[in-house]
Design a protein around this motif. Structure first.
Motif, mmCIF file in Angstrom:
data_model
loop_
_atom_site.group_PDB
_atom_site.id
_atom_site.type_symbol
_atom_site.label_atom_id
_atom_site.label_comp_id
_atom_site.label_asym_id
_atom_site.label_seq_id
_atom_site.Cartn_x
_atom_site.Cartn_y
_atom_site.Cartn_z
ATOM 1 N N ARG A 93 9.415 -1.014 6.112
ATOM 2 C CA ARG A 93 8.560 -2.165 6.460
ATOM 3 C C ARG A 93 7.464 -1.793 7.451
ATOM 4 N NH1 ARG A 93 10.639 -6.591 7.351
ATOM 5 N NH2 ARG A 93 12.812 -6.281 6.824
ATOM 6 N N SER A 94 7.453 -0.536 7.901
ATOM 7 C CA SER A 94 6.497 -0.116 8.920
ATOM 8 C C SER A 94 5.591 0.986 8.399
ATOM 9 C CB SER A 94 7.213 0.397 10.168
ATOM 10 O OG SER A 94 8.323 -0.412 10.480
ATOM 11 N N THR A 95 4.305 0.820 8.631
ATOM 12 C CA THR A 95 3.297 1.774 8.191
ATOM 13 C C THR A 95 2.645 2.420 9.410
ATOM 14 O OG1 THR A 95 2.780 0.312 6.335
ATOM 15 C CG2 THR A 95 1.176 2.025 6.835
ATOM 16 N N GLU A 96 2.696 3.743 9.500
ATOM 17 C CA GLU A 96 1.916 4.448 10.519
ATOM 18 C C GLU A 96 0.514 4.595 9.986
ATOM 19 O OE1 GLU A 96 3.720 8.100 11.939
ATOM 20 O OE2 GLU A 96 5.701 7.144 11.915
ATOM 21 N N CYS A 97 -0.467 4.190 10.794
ATOM 22 C CA CYS A 97 -1.837 4.226 10.287
ATOM 23 C C CYS A 97 -2.823 4.732 11.330
ATOM 24 C CB CYS A 97 -2.232 2.854 9.745
ATOM 25 S SG CYS A 97 -1.951 1.485 10.850
ATOM 26 N N ARG A 98 -3.950 5.221 10.844
ATOM 27 C CA ARG A 98 -5.018 5.711 11.723
ATOM 28 C C ARG A 98 -5.682 4.543 12.424
ATOM 29 N NH1 ARG A 98 -9.513 8.683 8.987
ATOM 30 N NH2 ARG A 98 -8.828 7.940 6.942
ATOM 31 N N ARG A 99 -5.952 4.716 13.692
ATOM 32 C CA ARG A 99 -6.644 3.683 14.455
ATOM 33 C C ARG A 99 -8.150 3.782 14.157
ATOM 34 N NH1 ARG A 99 -5.565 1.171 19.939
ATOM 35 N NH2 ARG A 99 -3.689 2.427 20.221
ATOM 36 N N LEU A 100 -8.709 2.658 13.782
ATOM 37 C CA LEU A 100 -10.121 2.608 13.381
ATOM 38 C C LEU A 100 -10.877 1.601 14.238
ATOM 39 C CD1 LEU A 100 -9.349 2.183 9.575
ATOM 40 C CD2 LEU A 100 -10.055 4.332 10.671
ATOM 41 N N GLU A 101 -12.207 1.649 14.135
ATOM 42 C CA GLU A 101 -13.049 0.589 14.683
ATOM 43 C C GLU A 101 -13.191 -0.461 13.576
ATOM 44 O OE1 GLU A 101 -14.360 -0.911 17.791
ATOM 45 O OE2 GLU A 101 -14.229 1.291 17.968
ATOM 46 N N MET A 102 -12.484 -1.580 13.713
ATOM 47 C CA MET A 102 -12.454 -2.547 12.614
ATOM 48 C C MET A 102 -13.785 -3.302 12.487
ATOM 49 S SD MET A 102 -9.554 -2.052 11.237
ATOM 50 C CE MET A 102 -9.326 -3.458 10.151
ATOM 51 N N LEU A 103 -14.197 -3.547 11.269
ATOM 52 C CA LEU A 103 -15.413 -4.339 11.028
ATOM 53 C C LEU A 103 -15.046 -5.834 11.086
ATOM 54 C CD1 LEU A 103 -16.929 -2.284 8.066
ATOM 55 C CD2 LEU A 103 -17.678 -2.305 10.463
ATOM 56 N N PRO A 104 -15.901 -6.647 11.695
ATOM 57 C CA PRO A 104 -15.571 -8.072 11.888
ATOM 58 C C PRO A 104 -15.871 -8.912 10.640
ATOM 59 C CG PRO A 104 -17.684 -7.614 12.883
ATOM 60 C CD PRO A 104 -17.195 -6.300 12.321
ATOM 61 N N LEU A 105 -15.353 -8.444 9.500
ATOM 62 C CA LEU A 105 -15.681 -9.092 8.233
ATOM 63 C C LEU A 105 -14.463 -9.048 7.322
ATOM 64 C CD1 LEU A 105 -18.417 -10.118 6.978
ATOM 65 C CD2 LEU A 105 -18.506 -7.925 5.775
ATOM 66 N N GLU A 106 -14.143 -10.178 6.700
ATOM 67 C CA GLU A 106 -13.099 -10.207 5.687
ATOM 68 C C GLU A 106 -13.801 -9.980 4.352
ATOM 69 O OE1 GLU A 106 -9.864 -12.758 6.780
ATOM 70 O OE2 GLU A 106 -10.323 -11.194 8.242
ATOM 71 N N CYS A 107 -13.422 -8.908 3.677
ATOM 72 C CA CYS A 107 -14.116 -8.546 2.437
ATOM 73 C C CYS A 107 -13.352 -9.104 1.241
ATOM 74 C CB CYS A 107 -14.269 -7.040 2.356
ATOM 75 S SG CYS A 107 -15.427 -6.419 3.595
ATOM 76 N N VAL A 108 -13.741 -10.283 0.810
ATOM 77 C CA VAL A 108 -13.052 -10.977 -0.277
ATOM 78 C C VAL A 108 -13.731 -10.663 -1.604
ATOM 79 C CG1 VAL A 108 -12.401 -13.256 -1.189
ATOM 80 C CG2 VAL A 108 -12.337 -12.825 1.290
ATOM 81 N N VAL A 109 -12.928 -10.388 -2.625
ATOM 82 C CA VAL A 109 -13.440 -10.270 -3.992
ATOM 83 C C VAL A 109 -12.734 -11.319 -4.835
ATOM 84 C CG1 VAL A 109 -13.748 -8.805 -6.020
ATOM 85 C CG2 VAL A 109 -13.838 -7.792 -3.732
ATOM 86 N N ARG A 110 -13.511 -12.036 -5.629
ATOM 87 C CA ARG A 110 -12.955 -13.067 -6.505
ATOM 88 C C ARG A 110 -13.279 -12.742 -7.959
ATOM 89 N NH1 ARG A 110 -12.171 -17.703 -3.272
ATOM 90 N NH2 ARG A 110 -13.034 -17.335 -1.195
ATOM 91 N N GLY A 111 -12.228 -12.710 -8.772
ATOM 92 C CA GLY A 111 -12.421 -12.553 -10.208
ATOM 93 C C GLY A 111 -12.236 -13.876 -10.933
ATOM 94 N N TYR A 112 -11.693 -14.864 -10.202
ATOM 95 C CA TYR A 112 -11.358 -16.195 -10.754
ATOM 96 C C TYR A 112 -11.738 -17.243 -9.711
ATOM 97 C CZ TYR A 112 -8.578 -13.487 -14.092
ATOM 98 O OH TYR A 112 -8.179 -12.605 -15.065
ATOM 99 N N LEU A 113 -11.907 -18.476 -10.164
ATOM 100 C CA LEU A 113 -12.333 -19.552 -9.259
ATOM 101 C C LEU A 113 -11.136 -20.304 -8.704
ATOM 102 C CD1 LEU A 113 -15.318 -21.700 -10.599
ATOM 103 C CD2 LEU A 113 -15.163 -20.388 -8.457
ATOM 104 N N ALA A 114 -10.817 -20.052 -7.454
ATOM 105 C CA ALA A 114 -9.682 -20.747 -6.833
ATOM 106 C C ALA A 114 -9.974 -20.972 -5.355
ATOM 107 C CB ALA A 114 -8.405 -19.923 -7.000
#
Ligand code: PZK
Length: 287
Positions: free
Chosen positions: A77-98
């Motif tokens: 349940r735990s992921t070791e990950c690289r620390r990054l400078e996060m971008l202040p944007l949620e990158c949503v992709v939609r293939g359907y209308l919901a």
């Protein structure tokens, strides 16, 4: 829980810890949220299913976009990950209308500046997937923004990079999942920038918590679709007449078991692996 790491942040259903200056530990709990409220009842193994799925996708999409995954902990349940400078944007992709996309389309015939053809129904597939970035508004809710607003936040060049990566990642995963009976209607990616200035995929990716998963065999445009994973819990919440305010209701054992089974089912369909094999050795999703 890690015994030496410092707690950095809490999400609704996840926790983030610092391991050192370069790395973080992302822990997916078994908490479940529905109608934006975290329920008091946990779904056993949910955190492991989501961690395994996310790692599965990271391993299969690294040629499309590099990601933050360093490794999986034996707890699954735990992921070791690289620390990054996060971008202040949620990158949503939609293939359907919901969701908010459907609502925006009804009001304006457009979603985040993408003009759409007339006559689309709720849950219709779009002529092609669209990139619809959003930001975390002060309310805590995501707010859809158009391309110009997104460019103000992260710059034109960075925006072009995350848009390309988001569309390519979604295109790959949606096609893969559809062949296995799951529609990924939309999804949200989060990216960061590494020490060399590269765009890196972070957070969890292409899980049922960061996406809308629909069962393909029940897909009928013209109304809302059942959620692959959360529909039992939602139906129960509706059935008992909960007002959707805090606190959420306890879930009865049959709803917990049915919901757990759906998470495990999604894991099996997408990875082609038995969930027990993941529990024995989480590394199986990376091979
Ligand atoms: C990071 N979050 C969101 C997730 C929480 C909050 N690789 C990274 N480097 C730097 N920061 C982050 C990540 C990632 N992933 C992610 N906030 C910071 C988040 C889970 C639980 F409380």
């Amino acid at each position: 829980m890690p015994d030496t790491a410092a707690h950095v942040a809490s999400g609704k259903v996840r926790e983030l810890y610092a391991l050192d200056h370069e790395s973080l530990l992302l822990v997916a709990t078994d908490r479940i949220s529905t109608f934006d409220v975290v329920l008091p009842t946990v779904i056993p193994d949910k955190g492991r299913v989501l961690t395994g799925l996310s790692a599965f996708w990271f391993a299969r999409t690294s040629s499309i976009c590099p990601n933050h995954l360093i490794g999986l902990r034996p707890d699954g349940r735990s992921t070791e990950c690289r620390r990054l400078e996060m971008l202040p944007l949620e990158c949503v992709v939609r293939g359907y209308l919901a969701g908010s996309g459907w609502k925006d389309y009804c009001r304006t015939s457009a979603v985040c500046g993408h003009r759409l053809p007339p006559g689309l129904l709720e849950s219709s597939s779009l002529p092609q997937p669209i990139f619809t970035p959003s930001t975390k508004a002060a309310s805590g809710h995501d707010e859809n923004i158009d391309r110009a607003q997104a460019a103000e936040l992260i710059g034109e060049e960075q925006l072009a990079g995350v848009e390309r990566a988001s569309l390519d990642l979604y295109g790959f995963a949606a096609a893969y999942a559809r062949e296995r009976g799951i529609v990924i209607a939309d999804t949200k990616f989060e990216f960061g920038i590494d020490g060399e200035g590269r765009i890196v995929l972070a957070d969890e990716a292409l899980t049922p918590d960061s996406s809308r998963f629909w069962p393909l065999d029940e897909y009928r445009p013209g109304g809302p679709q059942p959620s692959f994973d959360k529909q039992f819990a939602r139906d129960y919440c509706e059935r008992i007449g909960w007002d959707k305010q805090e606190p959420g209701p306890d879930l009865p054992a049959d709803v917990v078991e049915g919901t757990r089974a759906r998470y495990v089912e999604a894991f099996g369909r997408l990875t082609g692996l038995a969930f027990e094999d993941y529990i024995d050795d989480p590394g199986v999703v990376l091979r």
